[in-house]
Design a protein around this motif. Structure first.
Motif, short mmCIF file in Angstrom:
data_model
loop_
_atom_site.label_atom_id
_atom_site.label_comp_id
_atom_site.label_asym_id
_atom_site.label_seq_id
_atom_site.Cartn_x
_atom_site.Cartn_y
_atom_site.Cartn_z
N LYS A 141 0.72 -4.68 3.59
CA LYS A 141 0.23 -3.33 3.85
C LYS A 141 1.34 -2.36 4.22
N VAL A 142 2.44 -2.86 4.78
CA VAL A 142 3.54 -2.00 5.22
C VAL A 142 4.17 -1.30 4.02
N MET B 170 0.81 -1.20 0.00
CA MET B 170 0.00 0.00 0.00
C MET B 170 0.85 1.26 0.00
N GLY B 171 0.22 2.36 -0.36
CA GLY B 171 0.78 3.67 -0.08
C GLY B 171 0.26 4.13 1.27
N GLN B 172 1.01 5.03 1.90
CA GLN B 172 0.58 5.52 3.21
C GLN B 172 0.89 7.01 3.35
N GLU C 118 2.32 3.94 -3.19
CA GLU C 118 1.98 2.54 -3.45
C GLU C 118 3.08 1.89 -4.28
N TYR C 119 3.17 0.56 -4.20
CA TYR C 119 4.22 -0.18 -4.93
C TYR C 119 3.61 -1.43 -5.54
N ARG D 131 -3.71 7.18 6.50
CA ARG D 131 -4.56 6.76 5.38
C ARG D 131 -3.70 5.86 4.50
N ARG D 132 -4.18 4.66 4.25
CA ARG D 132 -3.44 3.69 3.42
C ARG D 132 -4.29 3.34 2.21
#
Length: 377
Positions: free
Chosen positions: A324-325, A170-172, A293-294, A253-254
């Motif tokens: 998620k990290v 995820m992006g965070q 995000e990746y 926010r993810r």
């Protein structure tokens, strides 16, 4: 030449002995740069933009033109006290042992093994110091990649799980929300009826976040699951019978690959604008990127090469997974550089007791030395 477990152990311990909280990694950077120079690498220490957290770049050039492969890691650690670094039962203990000075020791040992062999292109080791949020958000790596440094492939030497390879995360962003009203704090009985109440408005914000998170839970990304809003802090008021003027909410926010920070921010501001209109309070949002995000195609040649190298070394396959990290693969990803995650599996990152096993440092270095010939050709 083979991977030397003793050298891995000793370099990891030497690095861990140098305290390097995010924002102050000069001593660790200088030590690591000196060790890379001793291995015969061409070393550059960039101090101009981030003098307290220099970026270390080591280069090992092949005998003919070819691609550049980066092994990347961070020298900074979370600012959490730890017992004195030590070696015990083939483990290196200390802050940063697992996260991720041990991985940088594995990268350095890989360069030592590769030196003197016949390969094309270039191995580059990049060690940064602005990784751990909120003190760092990858600003140094982002600056490096925007200043002309590039690569054909990158390996970020963390986010390792036994038997797994992360192909999406995820992006965070961190979210700091300020809820306020005009005027000054007043006694509850001397406040005009109808005055907007920041704490009650904050409660509405928290409930709106809860409802939106419930909605998001209905849509699962195939690799990383559902996107989230999260509230971790709520601060407001200064005395039990004073009508407050402000309140602060802090959280995260993810979002999943395919979404973006811009879209996330637009949605977040619309949610808050609705509460502001209902409550009469002013609501401000400071949404700051931690990492984007990746994602990489599980069939990409870099993923396949890593899987083959891992199986060659361990006899075991690597299963593609999502997580998620967030981490620095997103920064390379944003620069258009194919990137994978792989490194030694440690224990206790950000915890009271942190360590990495020497056998894991050795395994990671052996995987890197098996991977590089597949790429540098």
């Amino acid at each position: 030449m083979s991977v030397d477990a003793g050298r891995l152990r000793d370099l990891t311990l030497d690095l861990v002995r140098v305290e390097s909280p995010t924002g102050e990694t000069r001593a660790a950077a200088d030590l690591y740069a000196a060790r890379l120079e001793e291995l015969g690498m061409e070393v550059e220490v960039q101090r101009d933009v981030f003098p307290a957290t220099p970026t270390v770049i080591g280069r090992l050039r092949g005998t003919r033109p070819g691609p550049r492969v980066v092994l990347n890691g961070h020298l900074d650690t979370v600012p959490i006290p730890h017992a004195e670094p030590r070696i015990d039962a083939d483990r290196v203990y200390g802050r940063g042992a697992a996260d991720m000075k041990g991985a940088l020791a594995s990268a350095a040992e890989t360069a030592r093994v590769l030196r003197g062999t016949d390969f094309a292109g270039e191995l580059a080791i990049v060690a940064i110091g602005l990784h751990e949020a909120p003190g760092g958000r990858g600003e140094d790596l982002t600056h490096l990649l925007r200043s002309g440094f590039t690569a054909d492939y990158a390996v970020v030497c963390e986010l390792a799980q036994p038997g797994k390879v992360v192909v999406a995360h995820m992006g965070q962003a961190t979210a700091e929300i300020t809820v306020s009203r005009p005027g000054m704090p007043t006694h509850e009985l001397q406040t005009a009826p109808g005055t907007p109440h920041p704490l009650l408005a904050a409660a509405r914000v928290v409930d709106a976040i809860r409802r939106r998170t419930t909605e998001l839970a209905r849509e699962e990304h195939p690799w990383v699951g559902a996107e989230t809003y999260f509230v971790g802090e709520l601060h407001g008021g200064d005395f039990y019978n004073r009508f407050p003027v402000s309140c602060r909410i802090v959280g995260t926010r993810r979002w999943a690959p395919g979404n973006s920070l811009a879209a996330v921010e637009e949605e977040y501001r619309a949610l808050l604008a609705e509460v502001a209109a209902e409550s009469g309070c002013e609501i401000e949002l400071d949404l700051r990127l931690v990492r984007g995000e990746y994602g990489i195609d599980p069939e990409h040649e870099l993923v396949r090469a890593l899987q083959a190298a891992h199986e060659e070394v361990t006899g075991r396959a690597l299963e593609p997974v999502g997580w998620k990290v967030v981490a620095d693969g997103a920064v390379f990803n944003a620069a258009g550089i194919p990137t994978v995650y792989h490194g030694p599996v440690g224990s206790g990152a950000h915890a009271d007791v942190e360590y990495v096993e020497v056998a894991e440092l050795e395994r990671a270095a052996r995987v890197y030395t098996a991977l590089l010939p597949r790429l540098l050709r």
